[in-house]
Design a protein around this motif. Sequence first.
Motif, PDB file in Angstrom:
ATOM      1  N   LEU A 138       0.838  -1.206   0.000  1.00 36.05           N
ATOM      2  CA  LEU A 138       0.000   0.000   0.000  1.00 36.05           C
ATOM      3  C   LEU A 138       0.869   1.251   0.000  1.00 36.05           C
ATOM      4  O   LEU A 138       0.588   2.217  -0.723  1.00 36.05           O
ATOM      5  N   ALA A 139       1.927   1.243   0.803  1.00 37.45           N
ATOM      6  CA  ALA A 139       2.812   2.409   0.879  1.00 37.45           C
ATOM      7  C   ALA A 139       3.518   2.662  -0.454  1.00 37.45           C
ATOM      8  O   ALA A 139       3.871   3.805  -0.768  1.00 37.45           O
ATOM      9  N   ALA A 140       3.702   1.613  -1.249  1.00 36.53           N
ATOM     10  CA  ALA A 140       4.391   1.765  -2.530  1.00 36.53           C
ATOM     11  C   ALA A 140       3.547   2.495  -3.565  1.00 36.53           C
ATOM     12  O   ALA A 140       4.087   3.055  -4.528  1.00 36.53           O
ATOM     13  N   VAL A 141       2.217   2.512  -3.367  1.00 36.46           N
ATOM     14  CA  VAL A 141       1.354   3.089  -4.410  1.00 36.46           C
ATOM     15  C   VAL A 141       0.414   4.175  -3.898  1.00 36.46           C
ATOM     16  O   VAL A 141      -0.255   4.834  -4.708  1.00 36.46           O
ATOM     17  N   ALA A 142       0.318   4.381  -2.580  1.00 38.91           N
ATOM     18  CA  ALA A 142      -0.707   5.308  -2.066  1.00 38.91           C
ATOM     19  C   ALA A 142      -0.179   6.171  -0.929  1.00 38.91           C
ATOM     20  O   ALA A 142      -0.892   6.415   0.051  1.00 38.91           O
ATOM     21  N   LYS A 143       1.044   6.654  -1.028  1.00 43.04           N
ATOM     22  CA  LYS A 143       1.566   7.566  -0.004  1.00 43.04           C
ATOM     23  C   LYS A 143       0.871   8.918  -0.097  1.00 43.04           C
ATOM     24  O   LYS A 143       0.393   9.293  -1.172  1.00 43.04           O
ATOM     25  N   PRO A 144       0.821   9.676   1.028  1.00 37.75           N
ATOM     26  CA  PRO A 144       1.317   9.293   2.352  1.00 37.75           C
ATOM     27  C   PRO A 144       0.277   8.501   3.130  1.00 37.75           C
ATOM     28  O   PRO A 144      -0.912   8.750   3.033  1.00 37.75           O
ATOM     29  N   LEU A 145       0.789   7.537   3.923  1.00 36.50           N
ATOM     30  CA  LEU A 145      -0.068   6.809   4.853  1.00 36.50           C
ATOM     31  C   LEU A 145       0.064   7.457   6.226  1.00 36.50           C
ATOM     32  O   LEU A 145       1.100   7.995   6.571  1.00 36.50           O
ATOM     33  N   ARG A 146      -1.002   7.376   6.998  1.00 33.26           N
ATOM     34  CA  ARG A 146      -0.990   7.970   8.343  1.00 33.26           C
ATOM     35  C   ARG A 146      -1.458   6.927   9.351  1.00 33.26           C
ATOM     36  O   ARG A 146      -2.500   6.305   9.171  1.00 33.26           O
ATOM     37  N   TYR A 147      -0.676   6.747  10.405  1.00 34.49           N
ATOM     38  CA  TYR A 147      -1.000   5.799  11.469  1.00 34.49           C
ATOM     39  C   TYR A 147      -1.074   6.538  12.799  1.00 34.49           C
ATOM     40  O   TYR A 147      -0.454   7.592  12.973  1.00 34.49           O
ATOM     41  N   ASP A 148      -1.804   5.939  13.766  1.00 35.28           N
ATOM     42  CA  ASP A 148      -1.807   6.520  15.101  1.00 35.28           C
ATOM     43  C   ASP A 148      -0.768   5.807  15.969  1.00 35.28           C
ATOM     44  O   ASP A 148      -0.011   4.948  15.493  1.00 35.28           O
ATOM     45  N   ALA A 149      -0.729   6.156  17.255  1.00 32.74           N
ATOM     46  CA  ALA A 149       0.278   5.593  18.154  1.00 32.74           C
ATOM     47  C   ALA A 149       0.108   4.092  18.356  1.00 32.74           C
ATOM     48  O   ALA A 149       1.055   3.410  18.749  1.00 32.74           O
ATOM     49  N   SER A 150      -1.091   3.566  18.064  1.00 34.03           N
ATOM     50  CA  SER A 150      -1.350   2.128  18.211  1.00 34.03           C
ATOM     51  C   SER A 150      -1.188   1.379  16.897  1.00 34.03           C
ATOM     52  O   SER A 150      -1.610   0.224  16.776  1.00 34.03           O
ATOM     53  N   ALA A 151      -0.614   2.048  15.892  1.00 32.32           N
ATOM     54  CA  ALA A 151      -0.376   1.469  14.568  1.00 32.32           C
ATOM     55  C   ALA A 151      -1.682   1.217  13.806  1.00 32.32           C
ATOM     56  O   ALA A 151      -1.719   0.390  12.893  1.00 32.32           O
ATOM     57  N   LEU A 152      -2.755   1.918  14.179  1.00 32.18           N
ATOM     58  CA  LEU A 152      -4.000   1.843  13.423  1.00 32.18           C
ATOM     59  C   LEU A 152      -3.883   2.707  12.172  1.00 32.18           C
ATOM     60  O   LEU A 152      -3.455   3.859  12.243  1.00 32.18           O
ATOM     61  N   LEU A 153      -4.257   2.141  11.028  1.00 35.45           N
ATOM     62  CA  LEU A 153      -4.209   2.892   9.769  1.00 35.45           C
ATOM     63  C   LEU A 153      -5.274   3.976   9.784  1.00 35.45           C
ATOM     64  O   LEU A 153      -6.470   3.686   9.836  1.00 35.45           O
ATOM     65  N   CYS A 154      -4.850   5.222   9.719  1.00 35.28           N
ATOM     66  CA  CYS A 154      -5.781   6.358   9.833  1.00 35.28           C
ATOM     67  C   CYS A 154      -6.053   7.038   8.494  1.00 35.28           C
ATOM     68  O   CYS A 154      -7.144   7.582   8.283  1.00 35.28           O
ATOM     69  N   GLY A 155      -5.073   7.063   7.604  1.00 34.38           N
ATOM     70  CA  GLY A 155      -5.246   7.767   6.342  1.00 34.38           C
ATOM     71  C   GLY A 155      -4.466   7.116   5.222  1.00 34.38           C
ATOM     72  O   GLY A 155      -3.354   6.614   5.420  1.00 34.38           O
ATOM     73  N   ILE A 156      -5.056   7.098   4.035  1.00 38.36           N
ATOM     74  CA  ILE A 156      -4.411   6.574   2.829  1.00 38.36           C
ATOM     75  C   ILE A 156      -4.402   7.685   1.795  1.00 38.36           C
ATOM     76  O   ILE A 156      -5.441   8.311   1.537  1.00 38.36           O
ATOM     77  N   ALA A 157      -3.231   7.929   1.200  1.00 33.01           N
ATOM     78  CA  ALA A 157      -3.089   9.000   0.205  1.00 33.01           C
ATOM     79  C   ALA A 157      -3.602  10.322   0.780  1.00 33.01           C
ATOM     80  O   ALA A 157      -4.289  11.078   0.095  1.00 33.01           O
ATOM     81  N   ASP A 158      -3.295  10.549   2.052  1.00 28.23           N
ATOM     82  CA  ASP A 158      -3.641  11.777   2.758  1.00 28.23           C
ATOM     83  C   ASP A 158      -5.153  11.964   2.931  1.00 28.23           C
ATOM     84  O   ASP A 158      -5.631  13.091   3.054  1.00 28.23           O
ATOM     85  N   TYR A 159      -5.903  10.842   2.930  1.00 26.29           N
ATOM     86  CA  TYR A 159      -7.343  10.937   3.188  1.00 26.29           C
ATOM     87  C   TYR A 159      -7.730   9.928   4.262  1.00 26.29           C
ATOM     88  O   TYR A 159      -7.381   8.742   4.159  1.00 26.29           O
ATOM     89  N   PRO A 160      -8.476  10.388   5.264  1.00 23.35           N
ATOM     90  CA  PRO A 160      -8.752  11.793   5.567  1.00 23.35           C
ATOM     91  C   PRO A 160      -7.520  12.455   6.191  1.00 23.35           C
ATOM     92  O   PRO A 160      -6.622  11.774   6.674  1.00 23.35           O
ATOM     93  N   ARG A 161      -7.526  13.756   6.194  1.00 24.19           N
ATOM     94  CA  ARG A 161      -6.362  14.483   6.713  1.00 24.19           C
ATOM     95  C   ARG A 161      -6.312  14.460   8.237  1.00 24.19           C
ATOM     96  O   ARG A 161      -5.248  14.606   8.827  1.00 24.19           O
TER      97      ARG A 161
END
Length: 225
Positions: A138-161
Amino acid sequence: MTVPRHVLLLLTALACVLGLAAPASAASAYRYWSFWERTDAGAWQYATRGPALARPGDGDVAGFRFAVSEDADDATRPRETADFAAICAGTKARAGRKRVGLVIDFGTAADAPSGERPPPARTACARVPEDASTADALAAVAKPLRYDASALLCGIADYPRHGCGEQVAAPSKTAPSKTAPSETAPSGKAHGDGGGPSVGVLAGLGLLVVLAAGTVWQTRRRRRP
């Protein structure tokens, strides 16, 4: 005066009806990215592990869907149905690498956080090392990824911000659909409307009250000298 047993039974039934008439508490849901894997039969299956732990093979397809859902059983699937052959048609195989098809569904405007607009859904073919996880693909094709402190995926391709798995009111099953006509609506669970007892419940209450009063009156009449 001792209340006869049948009167007590009637009063107990009355209490049960009153208990059933209590308004149901509202359920909650969460706004988050759900992770899916495509089965050999071509169906979406909710992943039982996180994308950082999943190790897809060459030719596998993974999906991500942003939506408001109550739980895994209620989660909304990605709407894209393209298979690996269609997603990776333009990406050639390479020694020491594997190809993973990615489906990224940013969801609907109704599920978007306030002030944000979901991008169109898209597919991508990630060519990554053989030991790469789905998160790596996913990181190879949809950066930036955003995670929280618990490693939960929060954002893909900067959505949501902003935001990450925040709790929101659960969608009502009787409310107008929040999905596009081409989208399968999530399987919501029924909830009470909180508007008080129905007409049927009120009628039952009235009948029980009349029966109880009549029974007490008859009992007193039989005991008169």
